[in-house]
Design a protein around this motif. Structure first.
Motif, PDB file in Angstrom:
ATOM      1  N   ASP A   7      42.386  67.321  64.389  1.00 13.12           N
ATOM      2  CA  ASP A   7      42.241  67.521  63.044  1.00 13.12           C
ATOM      3  C   ASP A   7      42.777  66.312  62.325  1.00 13.12           C
ATOM      4  O   ASP A   7      43.133  66.848  60.846  1.00 13.12           O
ATOM      5  N   LYS A   8      43.153  65.408  62.799  1.00 18.41           N
ATOM      6  CA  LYS A   8      43.485  64.123  62.020  1.00 18.41           C
ATOM      7  C   LYS A   8      44.875  64.511  61.487  1.00 18.41           C
ATOM      8  O   LYS A   8      45.225  64.128  60.330  1.00 18.41           O
ATOM      9  N   THR A   9      45.739  64.912  62.468  1.00 21.23           N
ATOM     10  CA  THR A   9      47.361  65.101  61.923  1.00 21.23           C
ATOM     11  C   THR A   9      48.109  64.289  62.939  1.00 21.23           C
ATOM     12  O   THR A   9      47.461  64.278  64.161  1.00 21.23           O
ATOM     13  N   MET A  10      49.290  64.255  62.618  1.00 21.60           N
ATOM     14  CA  MET A  10      50.334  63.619  63.673  1.00 21.60           C
ATOM     15  C   MET A  10      51.657  64.065  63.394  1.00 21.60           C
ATOM     16  O   MET A  10      51.902  64.387  62.686  1.00 21.60           O
ATOM     17  N   LEU A  11      52.230  64.134  64.598  1.00 16.14           N
ATOM     18  CA  LEU A  11      53.563  64.580  64.688  1.00 16.14           C
ATOM     19  C   LEU A  11      54.428  63.611  65.307  1.00 16.14           C
ATOM     20  O   LEU A  11      54.332  62.944  66.356  1.00 16.14           O
ATOM     21  N   CYS A  12      55.736  63.387  64.658  1.00 12.42           N
ATOM     22  CA  CYS A  12      56.574  62.254  65.276  1.00 12.42           C
ATOM     23  C   CYS A  12      57.259  62.845  66.603  1.00 12.42           C
ATOM     24  O   CYS A  12      57.050  63.942  66.897  1.00 12.42           O
ATOM     25  N   PRO A  13      58.121  61.894  67.331  1.00 10.49           N
ATOM     26  CA  PRO A  13      58.725  62.324  68.669  1.00 10.49           C
ATOM     27  C   PRO A  13      59.620  63.637  68.322  1.00 10.49           C
ATOM     28  O   PRO A  13      59.835  64.335  69.434  1.00 10.49           O
ATOM     29  N   MET A  14      60.234  63.672  67.243  1.00 12.74           N
ATOM     30  CA  MET A  14      61.251  64.659  67.101  1.00 12.74           C
ATOM     31  C   MET A  14      60.564  66.046  67.029  1.00 12.74           C
ATOM     32  O   MET A  14      61.378  67.039  67.268  1.00 12.74           O
ATOM     33  N   HIS A  15      59.286  66.047  66.426  1.00  9.63           N
ATOM     34  CA  HIS A  15      58.688  67.108  66.167  1.00  9.63           C
ATOM     35  C   HIS A  15      57.532  67.869  67.009  1.00  9.63           C
ATOM     36  O   HIS A  15      56.765  68.676  66.683  1.00  9.63           O
ATOM     37  N   LYS A  16      57.354  66.849  67.872  1.00  9.82           N
ATOM     38  CA  LYS A  16      55.918  67.190  68.666  1.00  9.82           C
ATOM     39  C   LYS A  16      56.258  68.154  69.678  1.00  9.82           C
ATOM     40  O   LYS A  16      57.489  68.275  70.115  1.00  9.82           O
ATOM     41  N   PRO A  17      55.296  69.035  69.973  1.00  9.27           N
ATOM     42  CA  PRO A  17      55.692  70.007  71.146  1.00  9.27           C
ATOM     43  C   PRO A  17      55.681  69.281  72.515  1.00  9.27           C
ATOM     44  O   PRO A  17      55.222  68.174  72.723  1.00  9.27           O
ATOM     45  N   LYS A  18      56.573  70.136  73.368  1.00  6.44           N
ATOM     46  CA  LYS A  18      56.751  69.702  74.536  1.00  6.44           C
ATOM     47  C   LYS A  18      55.520  69.919  75.517  1.00  6.44           C
ATOM     48  O   LYS A  18      54.924  70.850  75.480  1.00  6.44           O
ATOM     49  N   GLY A  19      55.330  68.960  76.439  1.00  4.14           N
ATOM     50  CA  GLY A  19      54.180  69.060  77.247  1.00  4.14           C
ATOM     51  C   GLY A  19      52.809  69.080  76.620  1.00  4.14           C
ATOM     52  O   GLY A  19      52.603  68.098  75.652  1.00  4.14           O
ATOM     53  N   THR A  20      51.804  69.254  77.163  1.00  7.74           N
ATOM     54  CA  THR A  20      50.528  68.849  76.627  1.00  7.74           C
ATOM     55  C   THR A  20      49.991  69.912  75.761  1.00  7.74           C
ATOM     56  O   THR A  20      50.390  71.212  76.010  1.00  7.74           O
ATOM     57  N   GLU A  30      46.240  71.594  73.834  1.00  3.32           N
ATOM     58  CA  GLU A  30      45.092  71.711  73.971  1.00  3.32           C
ATOM     59  C   GLU A  30      44.261  70.674  72.923  1.00  3.32           C
ATOM     60  O   GLU A  30      43.102  70.387  73.129  1.00  3.32           O
ATOM     61  N   GLN A  31      44.735  70.733  71.748  1.00  2.00           N
ATOM     62  CA  GLN A  31      44.267  70.138  70.570  1.00  2.00           C
ATOM     63  C   GLN A  31      44.643  68.495  70.519  1.00  2.00           C
ATOM     64  O   GLN A  31      44.528  67.808  69.399  1.00  2.00           O
ATOM     65  N   GLU A  32      45.311  68.111  71.459  1.00  7.06           N
ATOM     66  CA  GLU A  32      46.106  66.728  71.353  1.00  7.06           C
ATOM     67  C   GLU A  32      44.631  65.871  71.648  1.00  7.06           C
ATOM     68  O   GLU A  32      43.834  65.992  72.422  1.00  7.06           O
ATOM     69  N   LEU A  33      44.768  64.468  70.761  1.00  3.86           N
ATOM     70  CA  LEU A  33      43.812  63.516  70.898  1.00  3.86           C
ATOM     71  C   LEU A  33      44.298  62.551  71.609  1.00  3.86           C
ATOM     72  O   LEU A  33      45.440  61.726  71.273  1.00  3.86           O
ATOM     73  N   SER A  34      43.777  61.724  72.696  1.00  4.93           N
ATOM     74  CA  SER A  34      44.311  60.791  73.372  1.00  4.93           C
ATOM     75  C   SER A  34      43.391  59.654  73.479  1.00  4.93           C
ATOM     76  O   SER A  34      43.862  58.532  74.011  1.00  4.93           O
ATOM     77  N   TYR A  35      42.281  59.605  72.799  1.00  7.57           N
ATOM     78  CA  TYR A  35      41.282  58.452  72.990  1.00  7.57           C
ATOM     79  C   TYR A  35      40.752  58.325  71.411  1.00  7.57           C
ATOM     80  O   TYR A  35      40.520  59.001  70.798  1.00  7.57           O
ATOM     81  N   PHE A  36      41.173  57.177  71.037  1.00  8.45           N
ATOM     82  CA  PHE A  36      40.780  56.797  69.551  1.00  8.45           C
ATOM     83  C   PHE A  36      39.673  55.766  69.347  1.00  8.45           C
ATOM     84  O   PHE A  36      39.598  55.432  68.237  1.00  8.45           O
ATOM     85  N   ALA A  37      38.535  55.717  70.326  1.00  7.20           N
ATOM     86  CA  ALA A  37      37.580  54.743  69.975  1.00  7.20           C
ATOM     87  C   ALA A  37      36.469  55.447  68.987  1.00  7.20           C
ATOM     88  O   ALA A  37      36.365  56.620  69.109  1.00  7.20           O
ATOM     89  N   VAL A  38      36.172  54.446  68.259  1.00  3.90           N
ATOM     90  CA  VAL A  38      35.403  54.985  67.112  1.00  3.90           C
ATOM     91  C   VAL A  38      33.949  54.235  67.132  1.00  3.90           C
ATOM     92  O   VAL A  38      33.930  52.835  67.023  1.00  3.90           O
TER      93      VAL A  38
END
Length: 400
Positions: free
Chosen positions: A267-280, A282-290
């Motif tokens: 959904d075009k949001t980002m969380l820094c390493p301090m606030h990101k959830p642990k583990g994987t 389901e809504q995580e984006l790992s590929y940024f090609a456009v």
């Protein structure tokens, strides 16, 4: 005397010319076959054949031709088992061991053989070999592209094209030169005159959003804000990608956010390493090609005006085959005479155009167009520059 043959149903009758003459005398009577050939014996030229073939039943069965079997191939000779191929292992390389186990078996013609019976397989001997590849555990490091290039240079067997000139265009956000990786900053987009931004650097800025047509909105607003924001990773200005967590002030460049292992979501949001959830997630984006069509929304008229109005011009402004060299200027006392209902005629205007020659049908030349002042009125001058001829100057009081 010629014989004539008549066919009636299944009977064939042969009459001679003499009988035909007798029948021709009485045309009204229809000729009929003699009822009793024994009572009235016909002449020698008279022949009668009566064959009834309606009761015959003929069966014709096709005969299949026997296929000729191809000549049998000679037996294949395999090396003995003690001469099996072995690959010696070298340090830090892949080790492969091939084990060959021969098993002799004579194939005879039997019911188990699925081959056609016409082929002769009796007496042929075959050997079956089972191959086992043993890969030992260990790390194998493939050579990189630089090592391969050096190896090919030493061999001198390849032709390498001329090096591509270096791309000195720099992104206004991350300050990196040239197009980025497809799965990274991506390609450069033009923002303004000699201003470029990476696609993902602009797309992942907090203020920027994308329309359905692929236009990026508020890129200039994000650029002005980024000039005052410092990246948490590289401590340089131009950071525009902030953490989506409430009251979190961590902000990064897009490339620095990837290096810092920030988590991006669909959904075009980002969380820094301090606030990101642990583990994987389901809504995580790992590929940024456009690969879709994306461009920066901007005011084209204002951009052209800013290009024209600059005093020191290091860039060429070109529209099709028309190249602008100078715009010129108008003084207040010239406004009434140096304009029309559709155009302005500034004094000092100069442009050149490549167009078809007036002398040759299949050649082009250069036309240098300018506006001068004469007796308080505009004078339009066209200078024809063509190789091999003297410059031709054309003047008139109207642009047409």
């Amino acid at each position: 005397m010629k014989d004539i043959v008549f066919c009636s149903n299944n009977c064939f009758v042969l009459y001679s010319a003499a009988v035909q003459a007798k029948n021709s005398e009485n045309k009204e009577s229809v000729p009929s076959l003699p009822q009793s050939p024994m009572k009235e014996r016909p002449p020698k030229a008279f022949h009668q054949y009566s064959n009834n073939i309606s009761t015959l039943d003929v069966h014709c069965l096709p005969q299949l031709q026997e296929k000729v079997s191809p000549p049998s191939s000679p037996p294949i000779m395999f090396p003995p088992a003690f001469e099996a191929a072995k690959v010696e292992a070298k340090p830090d390389e892949l080790k492969v061991t091939v084990k060959l186990k021969p098993r002799l078996k004579a194939i005879h013609s039997s019911l188990e053989d699925c081959r056609p019976p016409s082929k002769k397989w009796k007496g042929m001997k075959w050997k079956k070999w089972s191959i086992q590849i043993v890969i030992p555990k260990g790390s194998f490091k493939p050579p990189c592209e630089e090592e391969i290039d050096e190896f090919l240079k030493k061999l001198g067997t390849t032709l390498k094209p001329d090096p591509v000139p270096k791309d000195y265009r720099k992104c206004c956000f991350c300050h990196e030169e040239g197009d980025g990786l497809t799965d990274g900053p991506a390609r450069l987009l033009n923002l303004d005159l000699d201003l470029w931004v990476h696609l993902n650097c602009a797309l992942w800025s907090t203020e920027v959003y994308e329309t359905q047509a692929g236009a990026l909105i508020n890129v200039e607003l994000a650029l002005r804000r980024g000039l005052q924001m410092k990246c948490m990773f590289c401590h340089k200005m131009g950071a525009t990608s902030g953490c989506h967590r409430l009251r979190c002030t961590n902000i990064y460049h897009f490339t620095c956010a990837i290096k810092a292992q920030c988590m991006f979501f669909k959904d075009k949001t980002m969380l820094c390493p301090m606030h990101k959830p642990k583990g994987t997630h389901e809504q995580e984006l790992s590929y940024f090609a456009v690969f879709r069509r994306v461009y920066v929304q901007r005011d084209e008229v204002r951009q052209i005006a800013s290009i024209v109005q600059r005093g020191e011009r290091d860039h060429t402004f070109r529209v099709g085959s028309l190249i602008f060299h100078a715009v010129g200027q108008l003084l207040p006392q010239q406004m009434q005479a140096f304009h029309s209902s559709k155009a302005l005629f500034p004094v000092g205007y100069e442009a050149s155009r490549l167009y078809w020659s007036m002398r040759y049908a299949n050649r082009r030349c250069r036309y240098l167009c300018s506006i001068e002042e004469k007796d308080g009125l505009p004078l339009f001058v066209i200078k024809v520059v063509e190789q091999g001829h003297e410059d031709l100057i054309l003047t008139d009081t109207t642009p047409k």
